[in-house]
Motif scaffolding. Structure first.
Motif, PDB file in Angstrom:
ATOM      1  N   HIS A 151       0.831  -1.210   0.000  1.00  0.00           N
ATOM      2  CA  HIS A 151       0.000   0.000   0.000  1.00  0.00           C
ATOM      3  C   HIS A 151       0.863   1.256   0.000  1.00  0.00           C
ATOM      4  N   ARG A 152       1.944   1.218   0.756  1.00  0.00           N
ATOM      5  CA  ARG A 152       2.831   2.378   0.834  1.00  0.00           C
ATOM      6  C   ARG A 152       3.457   2.663  -0.530  1.00  0.00           C
ATOM      7  N   ALA A 153       3.869   1.612  -1.208  1.00  0.00           N
ATOM      8  CA  ALA A 153       4.443   1.782  -2.551  1.00  0.00           C
ATOM      9  C   ALA A 153       3.399   2.338  -3.521  1.00  0.00           C
ATOM     10  N   ASN A 154       2.165   1.846  -3.402  1.00  0.00           N
ATOM     11  CA  ASN A 154       1.078   2.345  -4.255  1.00  0.00           C
ATOM     12  C   ASN A 154       0.821   3.829  -4.008  1.00  0.00           C
ATOM     13  N   LEU A 155       0.890   4.236  -2.730  1.00  0.00           N
ATOM     14  CA  LEU A 155       0.691   5.647  -2.390  1.00  0.00           C
ATOM     15  C   LEU A 155       1.742   6.529  -3.048  1.00  0.00           C
ATOM     16  N   LEU A 156       2.989   6.118  -2.938  1.00  0.00           N
ATOM     17  CA  LEU A 156       4.076   6.895  -3.529  1.00  0.00           C
ATOM     18  C   LEU A 156       3.884   7.028  -5.038  1.00  0.00           C
ATOM     19  N   GLN A 157       3.485   5.928  -5.669  1.00  0.00           N
ATOM     20  CA  GLN A 157       3.310   5.949  -7.118  1.00  0.00           C
ATOM     21  C   GLN A 157       2.109   6.797  -7.519  1.00  0.00           C
ATOM     22  N   LYS A 158       0.963   6.591  -6.845  1.00  0.00           N
ATOM     23  CA  LYS A 158      -0.255   7.329  -7.186  1.00  0.00           C
ATOM     24  C   LYS A 158      -0.097   8.829  -7.010  1.00  0.00           C
ATOM     25  N   LEU A 159       0.549   9.211  -5.910  1.00  0.00           N
ATOM     26  CA  LEU A 159       0.644  10.625  -5.559  1.00  0.00           C
ATOM     27  C   LEU A 159       1.891  11.293  -6.126  1.00  0.00           C
ATOM     28  N   GLY A 160       2.751  10.505  -6.776  1.00  0.00           N
ATOM     29  CA  GLY A 160       3.964  11.055  -7.359  1.00  0.00           C
ATOM     30  C   GLY A 160       4.947  11.564  -6.314  1.00  0.00           C
ATOM     31  N   LEU A 161       5.034  10.839  -5.186  1.00  0.00           N
ATOM     32  CA  LEU A 161       5.904  11.254  -4.087  1.00  0.00           C
ATOM     33  C   LEU A 161       7.090  10.308  -3.974  1.00  0.00           C
ATOM     34  N   ARG A 162       8.116  10.737  -3.187  1.00  0.00           N
ATOM     35  CA  ARG A 162       9.358   9.959  -3.149  1.00  0.00           C
ATOM     36  C   ARG A 162       9.614   9.244  -1.822  1.00  0.00           C
ATOM     37  N   ASP A 163       9.178   9.837  -0.703  1.00  0.00           N
ATOM     38  CA  ASP A 163       9.573   9.270   0.582  1.00  0.00           C
ATOM     39  C   ASP A 163       8.578   9.633   1.677  1.00  0.00           C
ATOM     40  N   ARG A 164       8.900   9.203   2.910  1.00  0.00           N
ATOM     41  CA  ARG A 164       8.025   9.440   4.059  1.00  0.00           C
ATOM     42  C   ARG A 164       7.788  10.942   4.299  1.00  0.00           C
ATOM     43  N   LEU A 165       8.812  11.751   4.122  1.00  0.00           N
ATOM     44  CA  LEU A 165       8.672  13.190   4.345  1.00  0.00           C
ATOM     45  C   LEU A 165       7.620  13.787   3.419  1.00  0.00           C
ATOM     46  N   GLU A 166       7.671  13.416   2.153  1.00  0.00           N
ATOM     47  CA  GLU A 166       6.688  13.938   1.206  1.00  0.00           C
ATOM     48  C   GLU A 166       5.292  13.380   1.498  1.00  0.00           C
ATOM     49  N   LEU A 167       5.224  12.123   1.948  1.00  0.00           N
ATOM     50  CA  LEU A 167       3.927  11.563   2.355  1.00  0.00           C
ATOM     51  C   LEU A 167       3.368  12.352   3.535  1.00  0.00           C
ATOM     52  N   THR A 168       4.229  12.720   4.470  1.00  0.00           N
ATOM     53  CA  THR A 168       3.787  13.486   5.634  1.00  0.00           C
ATOM     54  C   THR A 168       3.263  14.851   5.220  1.00  0.00           C
ATOM     55  N   ARG A 169       3.971  15.514   4.324  1.00  0.00           N
ATOM     56  CA  ARG A 169       3.507  16.819   3.832  1.00  0.00           C
ATOM     57  C   ARG A 169       2.146  16.699   3.150  1.00  0.00           C
ATOM     58  N   TYR A 170       1.981  15.642   2.366  1.00  0.00           N
ATOM     59  CA  TYR A 170       0.695  15.424   1.698  1.00  0.00           C
ATOM     60  C   TYR A 170      -0.408  15.191   2.734  1.00  0.00           C
ATOM     61  N   ALA A 171      -0.111  14.407   3.771  1.00  0.00           N
ATOM     62  CA  ALA A 171      -1.101  14.113   4.814  1.00  0.00           C
ATOM     63  C   ALA A 171      -1.526  15.383   5.540  1.00  0.00           C
ATOM     64  N   ILE A 172      -0.597  16.310   5.739  1.00  0.00           N
ATOM     65  CA  ILE A 172      -0.937  17.596   6.368  1.00  0.00           C
ATOM     66  C   ILE A 172      -1.865  18.388   5.456  1.00  0.00           C
ATOM     67  N   ARG A 173      -1.530  18.463   4.175  1.00  0.00           N
ATOM     68  CA  ARG A 173      -2.389  19.207   3.234  1.00  0.00           C
ATOM     69  C   ARG A 173      -3.767  18.594   3.126  1.00  0.00           C
ATOM     70  N   ALA A 174      -3.847  17.273   3.251  1.00  0.00           N
ATOM     71  CA  ALA A 174      -5.130  16.583   3.141  1.00  0.00           C
ATOM     72  C   ALA A 174      -5.923  16.599   4.445  1.00  0.00           C
ATOM     73  N   GLY A 175      -5.342  17.169   5.510  1.00  0.00           N
ATOM     74  CA  GLY A 175      -6.049  17.259   6.785  1.00  0.00           C
ATOM     75  C   GLY A 175      -6.057  15.990   7.602  1.00  0.00           C
ATOM     76  N   LEU A 176      -5.152  15.039   7.262  1.00  0.00           N
ATOM     77  CA  LEU A 176      -5.106  13.788   8.008  1.00  0.00           C
ATOM     78  C   LEU A 176      -4.351  13.932   9.326  1.00  0.00           C
ATOM     79  N   ILE A 177      -3.391  14.839   9.365  1.00  0.00           N
ATOM     80  CA  ILE A 177      -2.671  15.138  10.599  1.00  0.00           C
ATOM     81  C   ILE A 177      -2.491  16.645  10.699  1.00  0.00           C
ATOM     82  N   GLU A 178      -2.235  17.109  11.924  1.00  0.00           N
ATOM     83  CA  GLU A 178      -1.990  18.529  12.125  1.00  0.00           C
ATOM     84  C   GLU A 178      -0.517  18.837  11.926  1.00  0.00           C
ATOM     85  N   PRO A 179      -0.174  20.010  11.379  1.00  0.00           N
ATOM     86  CA  PRO A 179       1.228  20.365  11.174  1.00  0.00           C
ATOM     87  C   PRO A 179       1.933  20.585  12.509  1.00  0.00           C
TER      88      PRO A 179
END
Length: 215
Positions: A187-215
């Motif tokens: 699932h993690r690999a699918n997320l990176l591919q779908k969202l065009g992201l490279r690593d955990r840091l970029e996933l975290t930034r995306y999660a903040i923008r999507a409102g999944l976590i607070e900055p």
């Protein structure tokens, strides 16, 4: 009849203040409190409340994720989203997951009791700014011949994205979601591919923008 309420917010002081507002009304009573979305789902199963009031930004599962699952498990449960975010994205997502209303924390002392009673009557409650956003977006999309956008990622991917952004390891995520580590990694690999992201840091930034976590 008294409406039995489940209140979920990860800040104890917020829960205390909201509870004071609700318990002062003769027809409303808080029967359970949760500190995150997963705990809210578990308490709803045992307490069987009439109404769930959920904050958006909570650990493990957001209020929106919890609302989606509660709507499936208990179709008769009324749900209100209580949030500090005057944000169209969250507002529309709340409607999509089955919430009866969207209340801003900044005016909870004015709107929350009315929202609870409207939800119990199975009537929607929207603050004035949300109504304007709903009408404006509907008219704009109708003019363009569009419908509401589809989800970019699946619900399971969203769960894993949130947990990754919160710093959990694949092993911890597997244990929390009762799936294998291999499934988490896929699932993690699918997320990176779908969202065009490279690593955990970029996933975290995306999660903040999507409102999944607070900055």
């Amino acid at each position: 009849m008294t409406t039995r309420i489940l209140l979920a917010d990860d800040h104890a002081l917020v829960r205390r203040g909201v509870r004071l507002i609700l318990d002062s009304e003769p027809d409303l009573t808080v029967v359970a409190e949760a500190g995150d979305g997963a705990e809210a789902i578990a308490l709803a199963q045992t307490e069987r409340p009439d109404l769930a009031i959920l904050d958006i930004a909570m650990p493990r599962l957001t209020g929106l994720q919890a609302a989606r699952e509660l709507s499936r498990q208990q179709p008769g449960l009324r749900i209100l989203i209580l949030t500090m975010y005057d944000n169209e994205q969250y507002f529309f997502e709340a409607l999509k997951v089955g919430a009866n209303g969207y209340v801003l924390k900044s005016v909870a002392d004015r709107d929350l009791v009315e929202a609870c009673r409207a939800a119990v009557r199975d009537e929607p409650f929207l603050y004035p700014g949300a109504i304007n956003a709903l009408i404006r977006t509907y008219l704009e999309r109708t003019a363009r011949g569009e419908s509401l956008p589809a989800r970019a990622i699946t619900e399971r991917e969203e769960e894993i994205l949130k947990l990754v952004a919160e710093g959990h390891s694949s092993k911890e995520i597997a244990r929390l979601l009762f799936i294998s580590v291999k499934t988490v990694e896929r699932h993690r690999a699918n997320l990176l591919q779908k969202l065009g992201l490279r690593d955990r840091l970029e996933l975290t930034r995306y999660a903040i923008r999507a409102g999944l976590i607070e900055p």
